[in-house]
Design a protein around this motif. Structure first.
Motif, short mmCIF file in Angstrom:
data_model
loop_
_atom_site.label_atom_id
_atom_site.label_comp_id
_atom_site.label_asym_id
_atom_site.label_seq_id
_atom_site.Cartn_x
_atom_site.Cartn_y
_atom_site.Cartn_z
N PHE A 21 0.82 -1.21 0.00
CA PHE A 21 0.00 0.00 0.00
C PHE A 21 0.86 1.26 0.00
O PHE A 21 0.48 2.27 -0.61
N LEU A 22 2.01 1.23 0.69
CA LEU A 22 2.91 2.38 0.63
C LEU A 22 3.43 2.58 -0.79
O LEU A 22 3.48 3.71 -1.29
N PHE A 23 3.83 1.50 -1.44
CA PHE A 23 4.31 1.58 -2.82
C PHE A 23 3.22 2.09 -3.75
O PHE A 23 3.44 2.96 -4.58
N LEU A 24 2.01 1.55 -3.59
CA LEU A 24 0.89 1.98 -4.42
C LEU A 24 0.53 3.44 -4.14
O LEU A 24 0.21 4.20 -5.08
N GLY A 25 0.61 3.88 -2.89
CA GLY A 25 0.32 5.27 -2.56
C GLY A 25 1.33 6.23 -3.17
O GLY A 25 0.98 7.31 -3.63
N LEU A 35 -1.34 5.82 1.64
CA LEU A 35 -0.16 5.99 2.48
C LEU A 35 -0.49 5.78 3.96
O LEU A 35 0.27 5.15 4.69
N ALA A 36 -1.61 6.29 4.41
CA ALA A 36 -2.02 6.12 5.80
C ALA A 36 -2.29 4.65 6.11
O ALA A 36 -1.85 4.13 7.15
N LEU A 37 -2.98 3.97 5.21
CA LEU A 37 -3.25 2.55 5.40
C LEU A 37 -1.95 1.74 5.40
O LEU A 37 -1.76 0.84 6.22
N ILE A 75 3.77 10.13 10.16
CA ILE A 75 2.48 9.44 10.02
C ILE A 75 1.34 10.40 10.33
O ILE A 75 0.33 10.44 9.62
N PHE A 76 1.49 11.18 11.39
CA PHE A 76 0.47 12.16 11.73
C PHE A 76 0.29 13.20 10.63
O PHE A 76 -0.83 13.58 10.30
N THR A 77 1.40 13.63 10.04
CA THR A 77 1.33 14.61 8.96
C THR A 77 0.62 14.05 7.73
O THR A 77 -0.15 14.75 7.07
N MET A 87 5.81 12.08 4.12
CA MET A 87 6.71 11.03 3.64
C MET A 87 8.17 11.46 3.76
O MET A 87 9.04 10.63 4.04
N LEU A 88 8.45 12.74 3.59
CA LEU A 88 9.82 13.22 3.78
C LEU A 88 10.24 13.10 5.25
O LEU A 88 11.37 12.68 5.55
#
Length: 109
Positions: A21-25, A35-37, A75-77, A87-88
């Motif tokens: 899911f991170l890659f897909l986001g 990205l959150a998931l 994660i909160f951002t 992500m940065l």
């Protein structure tokens, strides 16, 4: 050899789905929900694989606390709605958290 429990098998699956899911986001131009998931699945899967006590001691060591705070802030951002900045910050946190693994060789030199 060591025995792999059902919780650890579940954790490996959660980590896999989290990375997917991170890659897909990232692939879909920083989609906030994916990205959150992915973040939630990755962190919960890592906790299942390592165990609660070992994960707590790993993430909250004194010299790794800055990386843990950066990852949580990232994660909160992302959850708030700024996926690029989040992500940065998370990338910076992962570098701080896992910089002690730089001397481990995957292949024999």
């Amino acid at each position: 050899m060591f025995e792999v429990t059902h919780i650890q098998k579940l954790g490996v699956g959660l980590v896999g789905f989290g990375v997917f899911f991170l890659f897909l986001g990232v692939l879909l131009i920083l989609d906030r929900s994916l990205l959150a998931l992915g973040n939630i699945l990755f962190i919960s899967g890592l906790t299942c694989v390592m165990g609660k006590e070992r994960a707590y001691t790993f993430f909250f060591q004194r010299h790794k606390l800055k990386g843990t705070i950066a990852i949580c802030l990232g994660i909160f951002t992302v959850l708030v709605g700024w996926p690029m900045v989040g992500m940065l910050i998370e990338t910076y946190g992962f570098i701080l958290l896992f910089r002690g693994f730089k001397n481990i060789y995957l292949f024999e030199p």
